[in-house]
Motif scaffolding. Structure first.
Motif, PDB file in Angstrom:
ATOM      1  N   GLY A  33      -0.413   3.604   4.642  1.00 24.34           N
ATOM      2  CA  GLY A  33       0.629   3.651   3.626  1.00 24.34           C
ATOM      3  C   GLY A  33       1.264   5.022   3.515  1.00 24.34           C
ATOM      4  N   VAL A  34       0.458   6.079   3.646  1.00 26.53           N
ATOM      5  CA  VAL A  34       0.991   7.430   3.606  1.00 26.53           C
ATOM      6  C   VAL A  34       1.941   7.665   4.771  1.00 26.53           C
ATOM      7  N   MET A  53      -5.614  10.641  -2.042  1.00 25.63           N
ATOM      8  CA  MET A  53      -4.892   9.410  -2.368  1.00 25.63           C
ATOM      9  C   MET A  53      -5.768   8.191  -2.140  1.00 25.63           C
ATOM     10  N   ALA A  54      -6.578   8.233  -1.083  1.00 25.31           N
ATOM     11  CA  ALA A  54      -7.485   7.105  -0.829  1.00 25.31           C
ATOM     12  C   ALA A  54      -8.465   6.950  -1.990  1.00 25.31           C
ATOM     13  N   GLU A  55      -8.950   8.068  -2.520  1.00 27.34           N
ATOM     14  CA  GLU A  55      -9.858   8.019  -3.661  1.00 27.34           C
ATOM     15  C   GLU A  55      -9.151   7.478  -4.897  1.00 27.34           C
ATOM     16  N   LEU A  56      -7.904   7.906  -5.112  1.00 29.96           N
ATOM     17  CA  LEU A  56      -7.143   7.432  -6.270  1.00 29.96           C
ATOM     18  C   LEU A  56      -6.921   5.924  -6.244  1.00 29.96           C
ATOM     19  N   LEU A  57      -6.709   5.371  -5.050  1.00 28.87           N
ATOM     20  CA  LEU A  57      -6.415   3.943  -4.920  1.00 28.87           C
ATOM     21  C   LEU A  57      -7.631   3.133  -4.489  1.00 28.87           C
ATOM     22  N   ALA A  85       0.837  -1.203   0.000  1.00 32.77           N
ATOM     23  CA  ALA A  85       0.000   0.000   0.000  1.00 32.77           C
ATOM     24  C   ALA A  85       0.869   1.248   0.000  1.00 32.77           C
ATOM     25  N   ALA A  86       1.900   1.291   0.843  1.00 37.33           N
ATOM     26  CA  ALA A  86       2.777   2.467   0.913  1.00 37.33           C
ATOM     27  C   ALA A  86       3.528   2.659  -0.397  1.00 37.33           C
TER      28      ALA A  86
END
Length: 936
Positions: free
Chosen positions: A309-310, A285-289, A265-266
């Motif tokens: 992950g961030v 980023m959550a939306e992108l992934l 995830a990271a």
């Protein structure tokens, strides 16, 4: 990082920037600092240091950086700078800045609003605008960053830009435009010397570096960034008890090791961040992934996994925080991660970014860079994004629009379901952004693969617009004729074809155009097709203007304006001027300028052009010159030259009327050198100017040779220039001086027909009497001319009628009567500043024995070039308003002109008064006022 390390060896460069900041604080003078250097040379560190030093000096700071991936996002660097730090509350409210987001399609309005915000902020405190990596700026940002420093000359504003490319467009434009009021300081950052790199090592290690470390440092190429990264890697390796001995490969390998050490995830967070190319929030980023945007190369993560992950990516040092957002610590890290992606993975990540932006309500233009990097052949989803982005870019970013729509079409094979639809859209966009040759070529490609009559007709209509721009009007007429012969074409498309054919005929066969244009308009009305009516009204207007039937032309252009809005208002304004209706012209200009400030951006140059002609025709030469200069600058800044030709003609005419012949000739020669068109037909105005110059130099035979192609084709009605009031009088004089009876007779006939086609219009009727009287040396006709032209609103025509009548009276021995008309003409020429005309009048009076000592005192006295006496009336008004505290925009509203024109006046004021800032202007104005009233 502290200043001692990143700025080691940069003290001289920092001092250059600080000198500009201090000069601005002391004098109120603006300044520009351009920092150049390869990646890793410390540009951002120097920018950081300058912004840190600016705050204690009292500067309000706006800081931003440009992103490589999202480089087509219009205006982003300036919007980010306005939103950063204390600049937003100092210069504008949140609502005013938010409004700027919707102005990207209107570049001049966008720049005007930003200029107003910065102007207001700078009135209270010095302002620093710092933008990193302008080499990646979008077209709108490049235009704004190049133009705004000149527009805001004299304000306490410092602009600091960095670029990897020292020859990037912004740097090149700014360096070329440096003036005393906006000096440019270039700060090149070369590789550091070995001693400076070793000193950085001492700072970081706390001791002198060992010989092996020295050898490794020699391999960083003088890059302070790589040196620091290497040293920090050595420290981390030493803390772990591990050796680190590869430079610069060690840096790249270290980034990859860090990436490989992350959980999936990271690692995907870091990879997606490298593709996204800008800072992000965790939610983004959550939306992108998330599952909606996930794809085979990326696992579909939930919000909690992305957040974890961030955090891991931040802990690794690959990512860092920037306020509440997250991004790479340095571009080189992002580039390393991005470069390690496989081609397939890179495309899939970009596809996810494009979908995320579109689904999130972002503009297609923002998603386009990702769509371009994710496409595969016949990829309809990406093609639609590129098409929509091109459509969005047309008004403000024509070059970008053409590239995007062409790229979209090339992605499709002829068998694709949307190949022809996309091709037609591509032809339409290319025509609208003036890429006429490309539009014609593509239309021909489509026509070769099209047999359906309806599709053929649609393509031909689009093609006809491009052929109009190229001047291949005979070809257009023939092509449209062949398509009209096809069966099965709908009434709406048939009406468009007939209207397009009529428009093409206006520049190909005047008689045929006059016959078919009204019928085409009637047909367009019958089917109630808007596009057909627009084309037909244009055709009727062109026919009327080119043939000198200005009442007909005005009616057509007025209806076109009512149909299409201010996009076509300039045509009506020009016709009002040609009909001597200058009060109506002025009222319409004022109303249209007011509307244009808040409505359609693209109409602004046409309005400035109409305003310029209004001033010129009324012999307001100073205002006409200022308008022409502003229009030339605008055309060059925006990359559109539709109105530049008229501006050059007006500017050169003003110079000629003042007797500045060499300057006038240089202006025309420069414009001709950049034109490949046949100026005898497509650029008749330049040919008329050259003929005027030749006649003024005593070469009437040469003037006839130059002007004959324009004069003898005037009846074919391909151009309105020979019919323009005033030219026929000059053409007759040239033909008479050259002894060319045919030429003179043609000019005389043209003047008579102009009057017949515009009955009751004093300018046309007076010129007809004037040319007849001169040709026949008839006092009665010249008396009628002087009386009729005396009712014309155009001062130059009034003076010319009085002068010609006076000269013939003097030749007939009627000196007392001649003197009355001489005095009248002299007064008008004197107000105009028309020195050659005054000299001619003076010679005629002396020859007739008429003595006017006051003429000798005033004749030929040119305005001084420096000091308050050098200012034109318009410049003096601007100087007074700015000295009273007005901004460019408020001064423009007060004077009824555009802020661009005020800026042009202000730059001239600075030069003539030898001041470099508004503060100095205010002081100079106060000192002059004190002296006027005897205050010491």
């Amino acid at each position: 990082m502290g200043r001692s390390t990143p700025l080691r060896g940069r003290s001289d460069q920092l001092s250059l920037g600080l000198a500009v900041l201090r000069r601005t604080v002391w004098s109120g003078q603006s300044g520009i600092v351009l920092v150049t250097g390869e990646p890793g040379m410390g540009k951002s560190a120097l920018l950081d240091a300058l912004t840190c030093e600016a705050a204690p000096l009292g500067f309000v700071i706006g800081r931003s950086s440009v992103d490589e991936i999202a480089r087509t996002t219009p205006g982003a660097p300036l919007l980010m700078a306005l939103r950063s730090g204390p600049l937003a509350p100092a210069g504008a409210g949140a609502g005013e800045i938010a409004e700027l987001d919707g102005l990207s399609a209107r570049p001049l309005t966008f720049m005007d609003r930003i200029g107003e915000i910065l102007e207001r902020a700078a009135a209270a405190t010095p302002v620093l605008i710092a933008v990193d990596d302008v080499q990646w700026a979008d077209q709108l940002s490049r235009t704004a960053l190049s133009a705004l420093p000149g527009w805001l000359a004299g304000h306490p504003l410092v602009w600091v830009f960095t670029s990897r490319d020292p020859d990037c467009e912004v740097f090149r434009d700014l360096a070329a435009r440096t003036t005393p009021s906006t000096p440019v300081t270039v700060v090149p950052l070369a590789a550091l010397g070995r001693d400076d790199v070793l000193q950085i090592a001492r700072d970081r290690l706390g001791r002198p570096p060992s010989e092996p470390v020295r050898r490794m440092l020699d391999g960083v190429g003088g890059s302070p960034f790589l040196a620091v990264q290497l040293l920090e890697g050595l420290l981390r390796a030493a803390a772990r008890g591990e050796p680190a001995d590869r430079v610069p490969d060690e840096f790249i390998a270290g980034v990859r090791r860090s990436l490989a050490g992350l959980d999936p995830a990271a690692a995907d967070v870091v990879r997606m961040a490298s593709v996204l190319g800008r800072t992000f929030a965790v939610d983004e980023m959550a939306e992108l992934l998330a599952p909606r945007h996930g794809h085979p190369s990326v696992a579909r993560y939930d919000h909690a996994s992305v957040a974890t992950g961030v955090e891991a990516a931040l802990a690794s040092g690959l990512l860092g925080t920037a306020g509440h957002r997250i991004g790479f610590r340095h571009d080189l890290v992002r580039e390393t991660v991005y470069g390690a992606l496989s081609d397939g993975a890179r495309r899939r990540f970009h596809r996810g970014c494009a979908a995320f932006l579109i689904d999130g309500g972002h503009s297609p233009l923002e998603a386009a860079p990702h769509a371009r990097l994710s496409v595969t052949p016949d990829d309809e989803e990406c093609v639609r994004i590129l098409r929509d982005a091109a459509e969005e870019a047309v008004p403000a970013l024509p070059e970008t629009a053409g590239k995007l729509v062409t790229e979209a079409f090339r992605l499709l094979r002829p068998g694709s379901r949307i190949w022809r639809e996309t091709g037609e859209h591509c032809v339409d966009v290319l025509g609208r952004v003036q890429r006429a040759a490309d539009a014609v070529h593509l239309a021909e490609t489509l026509l070769r693969r099209t047999s359906e009559p309806e599709a053929t007709a649609r393509i031909q209509v689009l093609m006809s617009r491009a052929l109009w721009l190229t001047g291949n009007l005979g070809d257009s007429v023939e092509r449209i004729g062949r398509v009209l012969a096809l069966p099965g074409i709908s009434p709406e498309l048939r009406a468009r074809l007939e209207a397009a054919r009529a428009l093409a005929l206006t520049g190909h066969d005047a008689c045929a155009a006059r016959a078919v244009a009204p019928a085409a308009l009637q047909q367009a009305r019958a089917v109630d097709d808007r596009e057909a009516m627009v084309l037909a009204l244009q055709a009727v207007g062109e026919v009327g203007r080119n043939s000198g039937h200005h009442l007909e032309a005005m009616a057509a252009f007025r209806e076109l304006r009512q149909l299409e809005g201010v996009n076509h208002v300039a045509g009506e304004i020009i016709e009002l001027q040609l009909l001597d209706r200058y009060e109506e012209s002025e009222a319409l200009i004022a109303a249209a300028l007011a509307d244009a400030r808040d409505e359609v951006e693209a109409v602004r140059p046409s309005l400035l052009s109409a305003h310029m002609w209004h001033d010129f025709n009324l012999s307001r030469l100073d205002d006409a010159e200022s308008g022409a200069r502003a229009l030339i600058c605008m055309s060059q800044e925006l990359g559109g030259h539709v109105y530049e030709l008229d501006a050059v003609v007006v500017y050169a005419s003003v110079c000629a009327l003042r007797g500045e012949w060499e300057r006038a000739k240089r202006l025309v020669a420069d414009r001709e050198s950049r034109s490949t068109a046949d100026d005898g037909i497509r650029k008749p105005s330049l040919r008329l100017m050259r003929g005027w110059f030749a006649a003024a130099e005593g070469r009437p035979a040469d003037a006839v040779d130059i002007l004959a192609p324009v004069l003898y084709t005037a009846r074919e009605s391909r151009t309105c220039w020979p019919w323009w009031p005033g030219w026929t009088r000059l053409l007759l004089a040239i033909g008479t001086a050259a002894g060319d009876e045919r030429f003179a007779k043609e000019a005389l006939t043209l003047a008579e027909e102009g009057a017949a086609r515009n009955p009751g219009i004093a300018s046309y009727e007076g010129i007809a009497y004037q040319t007849q009287g001169l040709a026949r040396q008839d006092l009665t006709l010249l008396e009628q001319a002087a009386d009729t032209l005396g009712r014309s609103p155009r001062p130059e025509l009034q003076a010319g009628g009085a002068a010609d009548y006076g000269k013939l009276l003097a030749a007939r021995g009627r000196r007392a009567e001649a003197a009355v008309h001489f005095d009248r003409a002299w007064a008008i020429y004197d107000r105009m500043g028309a020195r050659p005309a005054q000299d001619s009048l003076h010679r005629a009076a002396r020859k007739a024995g008429i003595r006017r000592p006051e003429w000798s005192a005033g004749a030929g006295n040119a305005r001084p070039t420096h000091g308050w006496a050098a200012l034109t009336d318009a410049e003096a008004r601007v100087a007074a308003l700015i000295s009273a505290g007005h901004t460019n925009r408020s001064a423009a509203a007060e004077l009824g002109v555009s802020p661009n024109t005020v800026g042009t006046h202000l730059r001239s004021v600075f030069t003539k008064l030898d001041v470099n800032s508004r503060v100095q202007l205010v002081n100079a104005h106060r000192n002059r006022t004190d002296e006027t009233f005897g205050i010491r």
